[in-house]
Motif scaffolding. Structure first.
Motif, PDB file in Angstrom:
ATOM      1  N   LYS A 391       0.824  -1.212   0.000  1.00  3.14           N
ATOM      2  CA  LYS A 391       0.000   0.000   0.000  1.00  3.14           C
ATOM      3  C   LYS A 391       0.860   1.263   0.000  1.00  3.14           C
ATOM      4  O   LYS A 391       0.489   2.278  -0.601  1.00  3.14           O
ATOM      5  CB  LYS A 391      -0.934   0.004   1.214  1.00  3.14           C
ATOM      6  CG  LYS A 391      -2.080  -0.991   1.127  1.00  3.14           C
ATOM      7  CD  LYS A 391      -3.028  -0.640  -0.017  1.00  3.14           C
ATOM      8  CE  LYS A 391      -4.198  -1.609  -0.096  1.00  3.14           C
ATOM      9  NZ  LYS A 391      -5.096  -1.306  -1.243  1.00  3.14           N
ATOM     10  N   LEU A 392       1.996   1.208   0.676  1.00  3.01           N
ATOM     11  CA  LEU A 392       2.888   2.370   0.746  1.00  3.01           C
ATOM     12  C   LEU A 392       3.857   2.419  -0.434  1.00  3.01           C
ATOM     13  O   LEU A 392       4.644   3.360  -0.546  1.00  3.01           O
ATOM     14  CB  LEU A 392       3.679   2.351   2.058  1.00  3.01           C
ATOM     15  CG  LEU A 392       2.863   2.520   3.345  1.00  3.01           C
ATOM     16  CD1 LEU A 392       3.767   2.346   4.565  1.00  3.01           C
ATOM     17  CD2 LEU A 392       2.180   3.882   3.380  1.00  3.01           C
ATOM     18  N   GLY A 393       3.822   1.401  -1.288  1.00  6.55           N
ATOM     19  CA  GLY A 393       4.734   1.358  -2.430  1.00  6.55           C
ATOM     20  C   GLY A 393       6.165   1.063  -2.041  1.00  6.55           C
ATOM     21  O   GLY A 393       7.103   1.485  -2.732  1.00  6.55           O
ATOM     22  N   LEU A 394       6.350   0.318  -0.953  1.00  4.15           N
ATOM     23  CA  LEU A 394       7.699   0.039  -0.455  1.00  4.15           C
ATOM     24  C   LEU A 394       8.085  -1.429  -0.598  1.00  4.15           C
ATOM     25  O   LEU A 394       9.045  -1.883   0.014  1.00  4.15           O
ATOM     26  CB  LEU A 394       7.810   0.455   1.019  1.00  4.15           C
ATOM     27  CG  LEU A 394       7.666   1.957   1.293  1.00  4.15           C
ATOM     28  CD1 LEU A 394       7.691   2.238   2.782  1.00  4.15           C
ATOM     29  CD2 LEU A 394       8.760   2.737   0.585  1.00  4.15           C
ATOM     30  N   SER A 395       7.335  -2.187  -1.388  1.00  2.00           N
ATOM     31  CA  SER A 395       7.695  -3.582  -1.642  1.00  2.00           C
ATOM     32  C   SER A 395       8.161  -3.706  -3.082  1.00  2.00           C
ATOM     33  O   SER A 395       7.699  -2.990  -3.970  1.00  2.00           O
ATOM     34  CB  SER A 395       6.503  -4.509  -1.392  1.00  2.00           C
ATOM     35  OG  SER A 395       5.442  -4.206  -2.278  1.00  2.00           O
TER      36      SER A 395
END
Length: 598
Positions: A391-395
């Protein structure tokens, strides 16, 4: 005696079975061990280790915690700490201090603990630890920056939580107990300095003997284990509660001597720690009585856990990273992820008995309080990290990646095919000239020795589920498979078949130290690269209802080589003589085929 033997057997068996079930079903090990321990102890009443083991219970816990902390401190190489970025340095210093203070205040005002117990447990709760963080990072496949921060915080802070607790305990005793005078505190400080000296002496002594060949290879692990127990026992005999400090200093001393056998030592200690953690966790949870277990649901403890999750951790991270280059999303993720692990519970179990002996009756709920926080954070963070990171775009891309060791014409072109399929890929080689093949095709590469002790810090292994050794040296390929087997597992390690006629004549090499064989038994390094030189091309063929795999095999030239299957789910399977795999409809078969003659 038979009863005691049965109890020890059952504790060990439950611990190992729990670890296996956690690995098999991809669950947090702590959750499985919690269920096992509670079933065997307070629920079914099969065992109560604290009562059954009697006087052995305390020493076993103490020694186990000492060995676990020694294993953690072997990672504290100052060369790596110097290279840390500003955010990691802030989080592991200012952030850890703030977490200690905020956690202690919450333990006192919310959970109702005395100041002594609150500050001790606050020190223990700054620990996240690599044993719980690293599996979560591999599971969530975070981007390098947040992954590095969480990883290094766990490695650096892990050995210091217990030490903070020790010093907090002695200082609070000085302030709150009439029997503790300034002379007592000076005696503790002197004892602590002696513990540092004992740890440094044993650490330097072992390093010196190992490097100068005074200890044979087969005795090294035994010597280290015995020395850890000796350092712990000697220091603890001189001054109670300083044994943990001695073994931590011992581990740090060895880590910074950069001895050649430290890698083997780490593997051995990691294996011992996993076994001890499993056994100790079962012992602690099985020793909980029903009243202690039910006390976890007391509203004070529940509110304390919520405060630690949603206030203490985020606040310490946001305050400690002011004026750093961390983005708001990165702070948000790092501020949420802080699972407490088995080390926190084992250390708190140790201090619970110490505090009770010192007359702090409220320490009775220490184990249940810690168990509630450990279980709550592991479940909350373990099952949410992947979702929140996405969701945070950190994967990163969720497809399992491939780490290729050895650059050649074949491996570089194979890596290019993987990259075109959006599979994370990296070629590692110690030769800059051999990497020219990778540079020419524009595939990701890493220049360096994959077997170097710096590999864990130079290469983020998180995106790569498979490691394949494609060098021309049979013995080197086998060495790589043997070295990385604890990290990847044999089912995800592959190497080229042996060049029996040209290579190292390792046809009788034991299977337990080598990876699985790639492709076909006769497709060694020389054959594959010769095919590339002869113009063979990589082909991608999609299997459908109209064009089945059997039809594909019938049309395939006998000199072609089946390499791998790219599943429509995104997963990959390599062809190997050791197992038969078949593609399904929608899967892509990658092969090396003879060029079409005009």
């Amino acid at each position: 005696m038979e009863s005691l033997l049965f109890i020890l057997m059952l504790i060990g068996a439950l611990g190992v079975i729990s670890q296996w079930l956690a690995w098999r079903f991809r669950m947090p090990a702590i959750v499985v061990m919690s269920v096992m321990g509670l079933l065997a102890g307070p629920i079914l009443g099969l065992i109560n280790p604290q009562e059954d083991l009697g006087g052995m219970y305390g020493p076993l816990i103490s020694i186990a915690v000492g060995i676990i902390l020694f294993e953690g401190s072997l990672n504290l190489d100052f060369r790596e700490i110097k290279g840390l970025g500003k955010p990691i340095f802030r989080i592991t210093t200012i952030g850890a201090f703030l977490a200690w203070i905020f956690g202690s205040l919450a333990a006192h005002y919310i959970a109702g603990l005395s100041w002594a117990v609150a500050f001790v447990i606050g020190g223990i709760f700054i620990v996240t630890g690599p044993t719980v963080i690293l599996p979560l990072l591999r599971q969530a496949k975070l981007k390098p920056r947040p992954a590095a921060i969480l990883k290094w915080e766990g490695i650096i802070v892990d050995p210091f939580g217990a030490l903070v607790a020790v010093f907090a305990f002695e200082f609070i005793k000085f302030l709150t107990m009439d029997t503790v005078t300034f002379a007592t505190v000076l005696a503790f400080l002197a004892g602590s300095l002696l513990a540092v000296a004992i740890g440094a002496f044993f650490g330097y002594g072992i390093g010196w003997m190992f490097e100068n060949g005074y200890v044979p290879e087969f005795l090294k692990s035994s010597v280290v284990l015995a020395s850890v127990i000796m350092a712990f026992a000697l220091s603890d005999t001189v001054m109670h509660e300083t044994g943990l400090l001695a073994v931590t200093v011992m581990g740090m001393t060895i880590a910074n001597m950069h001895i050649s056998s430290i890698g083997d030592m780490r593997h051995f200690k990691e294996n011992i720690s996993i076994l001890l953690i499993s056994v100790i966790f079962i012992m602690l949870t099985a020793s909980l009585n029903t009243e202690t277990l039910l006390s976890i649901f007391d509203w004070h403890i529940i509110v304390f856990i919520l405060i630690m999750l949603f206030v203490t951790r985020p606040l310490s991270i946001f305050l400690s990273t002011v004026n750093t280059d961390l983005t708001f999303k990165e702070k948000l993720l790092v501020g949420w992820i802080a699972p407490r692990g088995i080390v926190a519970l084992t250390v708190s179990g140790y201090f619970a008995s110490v505090l009770l002996e010192a007359g702090f009756e409220d320490a009775e709920i220490l184990t249940s309080l810690t168990f509630g926080l450990v279980f709550g954070t592991v479940v909350a963070h373990g099952f949410s990290i992947g979702f929140i990171a996405k969701k945070l775009g950190l994967s990163i891309e969720s497809k399992p990646g491939v780490l290729i060791v050895g650059s050649s014409k074949f491996s570089a072109n194979f890596a290019k095919v993987l990259e075109d399929l959006n599979i994370p890929v990296l070629i590692s080689d110690s030769s800059w000239s051999r990497l020219s093949h990778a540079r020419r095709l524009g595939v990701p590469y890493e220049h360096g020795e994959i077997l170097s002790e710096q590999t864990d810090y130079q290469i983020d292994l998180t995106p790569y589920e498979y490691m394949i050794s494609l060098t021309e040296y049979d013995s080197y390929n086998t060495l790589i498979s043997s070295t990385f087997m604890p990290s990847f597992g044999r089912e995800h390690l592959y190497q080229l078949p042996l060049q029996v006629n040209q290579g190292d004549h390792l046809e009788d090499v034991s299977k337990h130290i080598s990876g699985q064989i790639l492709f076909e038994m006769n497709m060694n390094w020389s054959v594959l690269n010769e095919k590339i030189n002869n113009g063979y091309l990589f082909k991608k063929t999609t299997i459908t209802n109209q064009y089945t795999f059997d039809q594909y095999l019938q049309e395939l030239d006998k000199d072609s080589v089946l390499l791998m299957i790219h599943r429509k789910s995104g997963h990959i399977n390599f062809f190997s003589p050791s197992g038969e795999i078949r593609p399904e409809n929608g899967d892509i078969v990658i092969s090396l085929q003879k060029p079409v003659q005009n």
